[in-house]
Structure formats: structure tokens, C-alpha cells
Design a protein around this motif. Structure first.
Motif, PDB file in Angstrom:
ATOM      1  N   THR A 221      10.247 -15.968   6.667  1.00  0.00           N
ATOM      2  CA  THR A 221      10.360 -17.259   5.998  1.00  0.00           C
ATOM      3  C   THR A 221      10.271 -16.997   4.504  1.00  0.00           C
ATOM      4  O   THR A 221       9.666 -16.011   4.067  1.00  0.00           O
ATOM      5  CB  THR A 221       9.248 -18.230   6.416  1.00  0.00           C
ATOM      6  OG1 THR A 221       7.977 -17.656   6.077  1.00  0.00           O
ATOM      7  CG2 THR A 221       9.307 -18.521   7.908  1.00  0.00           C
ATOM      8  N   THR A 222      10.874 -17.872   3.740  1.00  0.00           N
ATOM      9  CA  THR A 222      10.842 -17.723   2.292  1.00  0.00           C
ATOM     10  C   THR A 222      10.565 -19.073   1.648  1.00  0.00           C
ATOM     11  O   THR A 222      11.032 -20.103   2.125  1.00  0.00           O
ATOM     12  CB  THR A 222      12.169 -17.115   1.764  1.00  0.00           C
ATOM     13  OG1 THR A 222      12.078 -16.942   0.360  1.00  0.00           O
ATOM     14  CG2 THR A 222      13.362 -17.973   2.091  1.00  0.00           C
ATOM     15  N   GLU A 223       9.764 -19.025   0.607  1.00  0.00           N
ATOM     16  CA  GLU A 223       9.436 -20.233  -0.148  1.00  0.00           C
ATOM     17  C   GLU A 223       9.589 -19.928  -1.634  1.00  0.00           C
ATOM     18  O   GLU A 223       8.994 -18.979  -2.140  1.00  0.00           O
ATOM     19  CB  GLU A 223       7.996 -20.666   0.145  1.00  0.00           C
ATOM     20  CG  GLU A 223       7.552 -21.863  -0.650  1.00  0.00           C
ATOM     21  CD  GLU A 223       6.084 -22.211  -0.437  1.00  0.00           C
ATOM     22  OE1 GLU A 223       5.635 -23.190  -1.059  1.00  0.00           O
ATOM     23  OE2 GLU A 223       5.389 -21.504   0.313  1.00  0.00           O
TER      24      GLU A 223
ATOM     25  N   THR B  95       8.587 -20.182  -5.159  1.00  0.00           N
ATOM     26  CA  THR B  95       7.288 -20.545  -5.736  1.00  0.00           C
ATOM     27  C   THR B  95       7.295 -20.618  -7.254  1.00  0.00           C
ATOM     28  O   THR B  95       6.303 -21.021  -7.850  1.00  0.00           O
ATOM     29  CB  THR B  95       6.195 -19.547  -5.288  1.00  0.00           C
ATOM     30  OG1 THR B  95       6.573 -18.226  -5.687  1.00  0.00           O
ATOM     31  CG2 THR B  95       6.000 -19.610  -3.781  1.00  0.00           C
TER      32      THR B  95
ATOM     33  N   HIS C   7      10.056 -15.763  -5.045  1.00  0.00           N
ATOM     34  CA  HIS C   7      10.005 -16.193  -3.653  1.00  0.00           C
ATOM     35  C   HIS C   7       8.821 -15.539  -2.955  1.00  0.00           C
ATOM     36  O   HIS C   7       8.572 -14.348  -3.144  1.00  0.00           O
ATOM     37  CB  HIS C   7      11.281 -15.781  -2.900  1.00  0.00           C
ATOM     38  CG  HIS C   7      12.422 -16.687  -3.142  1.00  0.00           C
ATOM     39  ND1 HIS C   7      13.347 -16.486  -4.128  1.00  0.00           N
ATOM     40  CD2 HIS C   7      12.787 -17.819  -2.507  1.00  0.00           C
ATOM     41  CE1 HIS C   7      14.234 -17.446  -4.085  1.00  0.00           C
ATOM     42  NE2 HIS C   7      13.923 -18.271  -3.122  1.00  0.00           N
TER      43      HIS C   7
END
Length: 120
Positions: A71-73, A75, A89
């Protein structure tokens, strides 16, 4: 000599459209859209390896999307100057270490990606 840039935090929505489109294409594993956003002489550097030109970058996109599940967010997003951006990320997944914050450092030219360096 190393270039010095001062990083200005920006809203990710204020990134150049080509970067926004690339990040979405990368997440969707859409190599054809992603490759269309690079200059013909573009270079991607990832895990210490350089990928030059359409074919090598296309192969890198395909391989990067298939090696691990993660998963990647997004930031953080920063403008370094008129043509340089740093997008951070946070990734979590089944890759060695399991968690990492990666900087996607973009250099733009003619509204396309000239270089992309991905590193912790």
C-alpha cells in the motif's frame, strides 16, 4: 557541485499535472500512460539503477508493479524550484523491511518528466 534547493511544502493537488497523472498511472500499473509522461531522453533511478529511454523505463514500471504487494500513501509534497519536486510516499507491504518512506524526486522539462529519482 551539488545544486542547493530550498523545499517549499505544497498541497499535493498543486503538483504539476504530469506528476499527478504519473503517480496515478503508477498506482494503477498503467505503464503506457506513465511512459507517455517522460521525455524521450528521460532517466529513472531506482534502487541505485538507472533506466534510460522508453523501453527501459516501461520495463522498470512493469517490474516495479509486479515484484511485491504494498500500500502507498502520499505523505508530503515539496517544490524545490520551478522544475524540481519531491513527493514522499509511505509504503507498507511484503517487500524486505516491510515499511519505507520513499522520496520521488522529479525534474521537469517542457512539461514532461526529465528525471525521476526514487530513494529513501
Amino acid at each position: 557541485m551539488t545544486e542547493q534547493h530550498s523545499a517549499t511544502p505544497i498541497d499535493p493537488a498543486d503538483l504539476p499535472q504530469v506528476i499527478i497523472t504519473f503517480l496515478a498511472a503508477q498506482q494503477a500499473h498503467d505503464a503506457e500512460t506513465a511512459i507517455s509522461l517522460f521525455l524521450p531522453d528521460a532517466v529513472v533511478t531506482d534502487e541505485g539503477h538507472d533506466f534510460h529511454g522508453d523501453d527501459k523505463i516501461r520495463d522498470w514500471i512493469a517490474k516495479a508493479a509486479s515484484d511485491f504487494t504494498y500500500t502507498t500513501e502520499l505523505t508530503g509534497a515539496f517544490r524545490l524550484d520551478a522544475t524540481h519536486y519531491d513527493v514522499i510516499h509511505h509504503l507498507e507491504g511484503d517487500f524486505p523491511g516491510g515499511v519505507v518512506d520513499l522520496h520521488f524526486r522529479f525534474a521537469m522539462r517542457d512539461d514532461l518528466i526529465q528525471t525521476l529519482t526514487i530513494e529513501p
